[in-house]
Design a protein around this motif. Sequence first.
Motif, PDB file in Angstrom:
ATOM      1  N   GLY A 261      -6.390  -6.433   4.781  1.00 62.91           N
ATOM      2  CA  GLY A 261      -5.455  -7.283   5.501  1.00 62.91           C
ATOM      3  C   GLY A 261      -4.078  -7.264   4.866  1.00 62.91           C
ATOM      4  N   PHE A 262      -4.020  -7.360   3.539  1.00 67.68           N
ATOM      5  CA  PHE A 262      -2.737  -7.314   2.846  1.00 67.68           C
ATOM      6  C   PHE A 262      -2.054  -5.959   3.018  1.00 67.68           C
ATOM      7  CE2 PHE A 262      -4.549 -10.913   0.406  1.00 67.68           C
ATOM      8  CZ  PHE A 262      -3.501 -11.801   0.563  1.00 67.68           C
ATOM      9  N   LEU A 263      -2.832  -4.893   2.940  1.00 68.78           N
ATOM     10  CA  LEU A 263      -2.254  -3.559   3.099  1.00 68.78           C
ATOM     11  C   LEU A 263      -1.715  -3.367   4.508  1.00 68.78           C
ATOM     12  CD1 LEU A 263      -1.628  -0.786   1.949  1.00 68.78           C
ATOM     13  CD2 LEU A 263      -3.954  -0.068   2.539  1.00 68.78           C
ATOM     14  N   LEU A 264      -2.441  -3.875   5.506  1.00 69.88           N
ATOM     15  CA  LEU A 264      -1.988  -3.736   6.887  1.00 69.88           C
ATOM     16  C   LEU A 264      -0.687  -4.497   7.110  1.00 69.88           C
ATOM     17  CD1 LEU A 264      -2.403  -2.780   9.784  1.00 69.88           C
ATOM     18  CD2 LEU A 264      -3.810  -4.804  10.178  1.00 69.88           C
ATOM     19  N   VAL A 265      -0.597  -5.706   6.566  1.00 70.64           N
ATOM     20  CA  VAL A 265       0.639  -6.483   6.697  1.00 70.64           C
ATOM     21  C   VAL A 265       1.807  -5.729   6.072  1.00 70.64           C
ATOM     22  CG1 VAL A 265       1.817  -8.573   5.914  1.00 70.64           C
ATOM     23  CG2 VAL A 265      -0.474  -8.725   6.878  1.00 70.64           C
ATOM     24  N   ALA A 266       1.607  -5.173   4.883  1.00 72.06           N
ATOM     25  CA  ALA A 266       2.670  -4.422   4.213  1.00 72.06           C
ATOM     26  C   ALA A 266       3.086  -3.212   5.049  1.00 72.06           C
ATOM     27  CB  ALA A 266       2.205  -3.980   2.827  1.00 72.06           C
ATOM     28  N   LEU A 267       2.105  -2.496   5.590  1.00 74.22           N
ATOM     29  CA  LEU A 267       2.402  -1.315   6.405  1.00 74.22           C
ATOM     30  C   LEU A 267       3.187  -1.685   7.658  1.00 74.22           C
ATOM     31  CD1 LEU A 267      -0.936   0.739   6.201  1.00 74.22           C
ATOM     32  CD2 LEU A 267       1.291   1.380   5.260  1.00 74.22           C
ATOM     33  N   VAL A 268       2.762  -2.762   8.319  1.00 73.59           N
ATOM     34  CA  VAL A 268       3.438  -3.176   9.549  1.00 73.59           C
ATOM     35  C   VAL A 268       4.897  -3.503   9.284  1.00 73.59           C
ATOM     36  CG1 VAL A 268       3.581  -5.038  11.255  1.00 73.59           C
ATOM     37  CG2 VAL A 268       1.387  -3.953  10.777  1.00 73.59           C
ATOM     38  N   TRP A 269       5.146  -4.270   8.219  1.00 69.27           N
ATOM     39  CA  TRP A 269       6.525  -4.686   7.955  1.00 69.27           C
ATOM     40  C   TRP A 269       7.388  -3.570   7.387  1.00 69.27           C
ATOM     41  CZ3 TRP A 269       9.041  -8.919   9.533  1.00 69.27           C
ATOM     42  CH2 TRP A 269       8.274  -9.939  10.083  1.00 69.27           C
ATOM     43  N   LEU A 270       6.777  -2.533   6.850  1.00 68.67           N
ATOM     44  CA  LEU A 270       7.550  -1.373   6.410  1.00 68.67           C
ATOM     45  C   LEU A 270       7.821  -0.405   7.561  1.00 68.67           C
ATOM     46  CD1 LEU A 270       5.775  -0.615   3.002  1.00 68.67           C
ATOM     47  CD2 LEU A 270       8.156  -1.323   3.289  1.00 68.67           C
TER      48      LEU A 270
ATOM     49  N   THR B 229       2.357 -10.884  -1.328  1.00 71.31           N
ATOM     50  CA  THR B 229       1.702 -10.105  -0.283  1.00 71.31           C
ATOM     51  C   THR B 229       2.060  -8.635  -0.388  1.00 71.31           C
ATOM     52  OG1 THR B 229       1.722 -12.015   1.192  1.00 71.31           O
ATOM     53  CG2 THR B 229       1.396  -9.867   2.208  1.00 71.31           C
ATOM     54  N   LEU B 230       3.320  -8.346  -0.718  1.00 67.68           N
ATOM     55  CA  LEU B 230       3.756  -6.959  -0.825  1.00 67.68           C
ATOM     56  C   LEU B 230       3.533  -6.403  -2.221  1.00 67.68           C
ATOM     57  CD1 LEU B 230       5.036  -4.696   0.817  1.00 67.68           C
ATOM     58  CD2 LEU B 230       7.286  -5.527   0.139  1.00 67.68           C
ATOM     59  N   LEU B 231       3.742  -7.223  -3.249  1.00 68.19           N
ATOM     60  CA  LEU B 231       3.599  -6.736  -4.617  1.00 68.19           C
ATOM     61  C   LEU B 231       2.148  -6.423  -4.976  1.00 68.19           C
ATOM     62  CD1 LEU B 231       6.083  -9.094  -6.529  1.00 68.19           C
ATOM     63  CD2 LEU B 231       6.393  -6.669  -6.000  1.00 68.19           C
ATOM     64  N   VAL B 232       1.202  -7.129  -4.338  1.00 63.90           N
ATOM     65  CA  VAL B 232      -0.203  -6.930  -4.700  1.00 63.90           C
ATOM     66  C   VAL B 232      -0.664  -5.517  -4.389  1.00 63.90           C
ATOM     67  CG1 VAL B 232      -1.186  -7.680  -2.482  1.00 63.90           C
ATOM     68  CG2 VAL B 232      -2.481  -8.015  -4.588  1.00 63.90           C
ATOM     69  N   VAL B 233      -0.060  -4.876  -3.377  1.00 69.86           N
ATOM     70  CA  VAL B 233      -0.495  -3.518  -3.024  1.00 69.86           C
ATOM     71  C   VAL B 233       0.073  -2.483  -3.991  1.00 69.86           C
ATOM     72  CG1 VAL B 233      -0.647  -4.157  -0.596  1.00 69.86           C
ATOM     73  CG2 VAL B 233       1.414  -3.040  -1.438  1.00 69.86           C
TER      74      VAL B 233
ATOM     75  N   LEU C 139      10.355  -8.354   0.610  1.00 74.74           N
ATOM     76  CA  LEU C 139       9.654  -9.146  -0.399  1.00 74.74           C
ATOM     77  C   LEU C 139       9.781 -10.637  -0.091  1.00 74.74           C
ATOM     78  CD1 LEU C 139      10.674  -7.236  -3.659  1.00 74.74           C
ATOM     79  CD2 LEU C 139       8.342  -7.527  -2.807  1.00 74.74           C
ATOM     80  N   GLY C 140      10.980 -11.072   0.262  1.00 73.91           N
ATOM     81  CA  GLY C 140      11.180 -12.478   0.575  1.00 73.91           C
ATOM     82  C   GLY C 140      10.439 -12.903   1.819  1.00 73.91           C
ATOM     83  N   ARG C 141      10.447 -12.074   2.853  1.00 71.57           N
ATOM     84  CA  ARG C 141       9.774 -12.433   4.105  1.00 71.57           C
ATOM     85  C   ARG C 141       8.261 -12.518   3.932  1.00 71.57           C
ATOM     86  NH1 ARG C 141       7.382 -14.258   7.374  1.00 71.57           N
ATOM     87  NH2 ARG C 141       7.558 -14.183   9.641  1.00 71.57           N
ATOM     88  N   LEU C 142       7.701 -11.645   3.094  1.00 70.14           N
ATOM     89  CA  LEU C 142       6.260 -11.640   2.859  1.00 70.14           C
ATOM     90  C   LEU C 142       5.881 -12.443   1.624  1.00 70.14           C
ATOM     91  CD1 LEU C 142       5.417  -7.947   3.774  1.00 70.14           C
ATOM     92  CD2 LEU C 142       5.122  -9.993   5.147  1.00 70.14           C
TER      93      LEU C 142
END
Length: 503
Positions: free
Chosen positions: A88-97, A491-495, A484-487
């Motif tokens: 879930g965290f990886l998907l969120v990071a991918l979507v926002w990138l 959420t982003l650093l953990v990946v 980073l601020g939005r997530l």
Amino acid sequence: MTSPLFIVDSTQDARITLDRPICSMLRILGMVVMLFSLTMILPWIFALAGDEPAALIYGEALLITLITGALLSGLNWWHRRELYPREGFLLVALVWLVLPAFAALPFFRLFPDLTFSQVYFEATSGLTTTGATILTGLDHLPHSILLWRSFLQWLGGMGILILALAILPLLGVGGMQIYRAEMPGPIKDSKLTPRIAETAKLLYGVYLYLSIACFFAYWWAGMTPFDALIHTGSTMSLGGLSSHDSSFGYFDNPLIELVAIWFMLIAGVNFVTHAIAIQRLSIRSYRADVQARWFWFTSLTGSLIVGVFLYVHGIYPTLLESMRHALFNTVSVATGTGYSTQDYGLWPPFTGWFMIFLSAFAACSGSTGSGIKMIRLILLFKQAQRELLQIIHPRLVQPVELGGSPVSNQVIFAILAYMLFYGATVMVMSFLMLMTGLDAITAVSAVLGSVNNLGPGLGEVGPAASYAGFNSFQLWICSITMLLGRLELLTLLVVLIPAFWRE
């Protein structure tokens, strides 16, 4: 036992090979990209209605985005499974990138002189509701591109994935792990309804309802329907992008400013609180929401301090005029919106830095605002009180409470970790900006404006200026900081940590 994202072959130098979870994520990512392509229909229709040459550009961008999403989803269509937390965290990071790259397509085609770094920055600023821009001459740009910028902010306000959660379950995709990764704030397990999709629909229903009210209020106050539409998107999202270079100074209308202040103060409150108030037709939920009370108190008290300071220093001739400009600009900056009626960069240094300081924590968790969030500040203060009491009474057992309920130490530890990463992010990114040759005021305020999703800073990126003078490296630093601020950092650093990729 959770399923690994990858299979690690320890017999062959720990080579990493793709496992089915990656295929499942790519399938969902493709669906989100396809859904996102549909958002380009609005500016496309607007451009067609206005007979703008940009109409073809939106059609091309829509097709590119739709086909890419269809390929990602189609090639992985048979991989269906519920996401585990790491996925879930990886998907969120991918979507926002990934989504800013597609959102940037209309900018890239419409402004051929801009680099990819610039258009990605502009799109990221929109989707993260930051409000920083590299565009100038807004009063003369096609209406469709102004609408696209505002619409990106409106979508990003509640979070694109929350909208997707209301639709993806219809396609057989579970969403609890996406919800936990996307929702802001330290306490993420409270749901208004038993099903996550119903919760997402309810929150977006409230968001849409308030947006419609904001539109008609702006129109009634004196804006044209087009300006009302543009500023509704950037007000309810606390984004701040305007259709005019001089922002709200263009209107010079106290009534319009009061409407903006009212809805910024609404958008800065947890939308769950709004939903409960609407469901029960009662304002008791606002009285019970401790962070809402502190948010309003902080914003209004901060405005009073700035107004009195401006009057005492003779910036404006009357106290009433000082309070008018202080109230609007302080609420705008404190909520992370970034509108301006005056160039507060020309005010005494205390005022600009004080307002940016407020933007770091004023908005509530669960609102469309960003930054540390008021709830974290409240819990940190309560934790500090507990530590002081334990120094005096070492054997005292006193849990941290919020609204009469104890808060677990796990939440407190998570907040402390967040604050550590927040401070480290500001420090590292500021030093990187200083290394590029920027002056200290511009560098630090640009980083704070990015990590708090505020937008305008001071110096070269003040309210009367833009980020157009930044080079590609500086823009990428700001783009990453905005994400980073939005997530909310973690959420982003953990990946990025090695342990995330190991079984």
